[in-house]
Design a protein around this motif. Structure first.
Motif, mmCIF file in Angstrom:
data_model
loop_
_atom_site.group_PDB
_atom_site.id
_atom_site.type_symbol
_atom_site.label_atom_id
_atom_site.label_comp_id
_atom_site.label_asym_id
_atom_site.label_seq_id
_atom_site.Cartn_x
_atom_site.Cartn_y
_atom_site.Cartn_z
ATOM 1 N N ALA A 134 0.828 -1.205 0.000
ATOM 2 C CA ALA A 134 0.000 0.000 0.000
ATOM 3 C C ALA A 134 0.861 1.253 0.000
ATOM 4 O O ALA A 134 0.578 2.226 -0.726
ATOM 5 C CB ALA A 134 -0.927 -0.006 1.214
ATOM 6 N N ALA A 135 1.939 1.258 0.793
ATOM 7 C CA ALA A 135 2.823 2.425 0.844
ATOM 8 C C ALA A 135 3.498 2.660 -0.501
ATOM 9 O O ALA A 135 3.683 3.805 -0.929
ATOM 10 C CB ALA A 135 3.872 2.235 1.942
ATOM 11 N N LEU A 136 3.857 1.585 -1.201
ATOM 12 C CA LEU A 136 4.483 1.721 -2.523
ATOM 13 C C LEU A 136 3.507 2.328 -3.520
ATOM 14 O O LEU A 136 3.886 3.211 -4.304
ATOM 15 C CB LEU A 136 4.966 0.359 -3.006
ATOM 16 N N PHE A 137 2.260 1.887 -3.505
ATOM 17 C CA PHE A 137 1.272 2.452 -4.429
ATOM 18 C C PHE A 137 1.024 3.927 -4.135
ATOM 19 O O PHE A 137 0.880 4.729 -5.059
ATOM 20 C CB PHE A 137 -0.026 1.647 -4.379
ATOM 21 N N ARG A 138 0.974 4.293 -2.861
ATOM 22 C CA ARG A 138 0.789 5.710 -2.526
ATOM 23 C C ARG A 138 1.995 6.535 -2.977
ATOM 24 O O ARG A 138 1.844 7.671 -3.418
ATOM 25 C CB ARG A 138 0.559 5.879 -1.028
ATOM 26 N N ALA A 139 3.186 5.948 -2.870
ATOM 27 C CA ALA A 139 4.399 6.675 -3.228
ATOM 28 C C ALA A 139 4.553 6.843 -4.735
ATOM 29 O O ALA A 139 4.989 7.902 -5.206
ATOM 30 C CB ALA A 139 5.624 5.946 -2.663
ATOM 31 N N LYS A 140 4.192 5.832 -5.485
ATOM 32 C CA LYS A 140 4.516 5.812 -6.910
ATOM 33 C C LYS A 140 3.376 6.247 -7.827
ATOM 34 O O LYS A 140 3.615 6.597 -8.985
ATOM 35 C CB LYS A 140 4.974 4.405 -7.308
ATOM 36 N N ILE A 141 2.124 6.188 -7.348
ATOM 37 C CA ILE A 141 0.981 6.556 -8.192
ATOM 38 C C ILE A 141 0.256 7.710 -7.520
ATOM 39 O O ILE A 141 -0.371 7.545 -6.468
ATOM 40 C CB ILE A 141 0.046 5.358 -8.418
ATOM 41 N N GLY A 142 0.365 8.897 -8.117
ATOM 42 C CA GLY A 142 -0.135 10.107 -7.472
ATOM 43 C C GLY A 142 -1.641 10.252 -7.462
ATOM 44 O O GLY A 142 -2.194 10.889 -6.563
ATOM 45 N N SER A 143 -2.315 9.686 -8.443
ATOM 46 C CA SER A 143 -3.758 9.873 -8.560
ATOM 47 C C SER A 143 -4.526 8.915 -7.655
ATOM 48 O O SER A 143 -4.397 7.690 -7.785
ATOM 49 C CB SER A 143 -4.197 9.658 -10.013
ATOM 50 N N ALA A 144 -5.353 9.482 -6.771
ATOM 51 C CA ALA A 144 -6.187 8.642 -5.903
ATOM 52 C C ALA A 144 -7.201 7.851 -6.720
ATOM 53 O O ALA A 144 -7.556 6.723 -6.353
ATOM 54 C CB ALA A 144 -6.904 9.513 -4.869
ATOM 55 N N LEU A 145 -7.661 8.413 -7.829
ATOM 56 C CA LEU A 145 -8.631 7.707 -8.668
ATOM 57 C C LEU A 145 -7.984 6.503 -9.355
ATOM 58 O O LEU A 145 -8.606 5.441 -9.486
ATOM 59 C CB LEU A 145 -9.225 8.654 -9.718
ATOM 60 N N VAL A 146 -6.744 6.671 -9.797
ATOM 61 C CA VAL A 146 -6.035 5.550 -10.416
ATOM 62 C C VAL A 146 -5.789 4.459 -9.382
ATOM 63 O O VAL A 146 -6.006 3.268 -9.651
ATOM 64 C CB VAL A 146 -4.719 6.024 -11.051
ATOM 65 N N ARG A 147 -5.360 4.849 -8.181
ATOM 66 C CA ARG A 147 -5.150 3.853 -7.125
ATOM 67 C C ARG A 147 -6.448 3.133 -6.795
ATOM 68 O O ARG A 147 -6.461 1.915 -6.573
ATOM 69 C CB ARG A 147 -4.579 4.515 -5.863
ATOM 70 N N ARG A 148 -7.549 3.872 -6.765
ATOM 71 C CA ARG A 148 -8.853 3.247 -6.509
ATOM 72 C C ARG A 148 -9.160 2.189 -7.558
ATOM 73 O O ARG A 148 -9.563 1.059 -7.219
ATOM 74 C CB ARG A 148 -9.945 4.316 -6.521
#
Length: 243
Positions: A150-164
């Motif tokens: 989860a920390a890696l995804f928050r660090a590397k992908i800036g868009s909350a919509l893309v992470r969603r």
């Protein structure tokens, strides 16, 4: 398993298998093999070193070896084996984030779950546009995310919509979509083009002859939350001999 070759300043780490259909699942022996290769690259690093990670066949990596976990013969045993893989894979992400050289993922096939995590652990990612997807399967198969995932995804992908969409919809993302989402740097028409573009980028980065130690510390400074989860500590480095 994997191999590590050195061509000039460029290290090439290749996930290998018995056939083109090998999924390059991360079992404990495969994880140990990758860690050993990263340790070797770190030990042999010089100013200008670069690491390119690629794979043989249709898959980049389909994640953890769930069949090995299920072969434990009981639910408790399977969970213990899965937890073990999660714990011993964490040092791979830590090693990538602290590696003293630029890193490039040449994603020439499917990258799912921990395979997707390995892609994101690199500084750059190049992907096939004709075949292959990025996919986080956890919500589909009923597994929660490890904290460092989860920390890696928050660090590397800036868009909350893309992470969603990646994590809560389990969207399978092809190359051109991944470029538009800011997940990978470029998409290419074939495995050969991915390889050629990755080598060009690797040689371009190697020509800079940067201090690997300085490079690693700057990288770590970009991702303080991730480094905290991984147990990586920042330090000040001055490589300029005139200062």
């Amino acid at each position: 398993m994997c191999t590590l070759e050195k061509h000039g300043d460029v290290f090439i780490l290749t996930l290998t298998g018995s056939s083109d259909l090998d999924e390059h699942r991360f079992s404990p022996p495969v994880i140990d093999s990758i860690l050993a290769a990263l340790s070797q690259a770190r030990a042999q690093a010089t100013p200008g070193s670069v690491l390119i990670t690629t794979s043989h066949g249709k898959f980049f990596s389909n994640g953890f070896d769930l069949a090995w976990a299920q072969a434990a013969g009981s639910r408790t045993g399977a969970r213990e084996r899965l937890h073990h893989m999660i714990e011993i894979f964490k040092p791979i992400v830590a090693a990538m984030i602290s590696l003293p050289m630029p890193t490039v993922a040449a994603v020439n096939g499917h990258a799912a779950a921990a395979g997707f995590v390995l892609v994101l652990s690199h500084d750059y990612a190049l992907m096939r546009g004709d075949k292959g997807v990025l996919y986080m399967s956890e919500v589909d198969i009923g597994l929660t995310l490890p904290d460092y995932f989860a920390a890696l995804f928050r660090a590397k992908i800036g868009s909350a919509l893309v992470r969603r969409d990646i994590l809560l919809r389990a969207t399978k993302i092809k190359g051109e979509e991944a470029v538009k989402m800011g997940i990978v740097d470029s998409a290419h028409d074939s495995m050969e083009e991915v390889t050629e573009a990755s080598l060009r980028l690797g040689k371009e980065l190697a020509s800079k002859k940067w201090s690997g130690e300085v490079y690693a510390e700057i990288r770590k400074s970009l991702y303080p939350e991730l480094c905290g989860v991984l147990g990586l500590v920042e330090k000040a480095v001055i490589a300029n001999s005139s200062l």
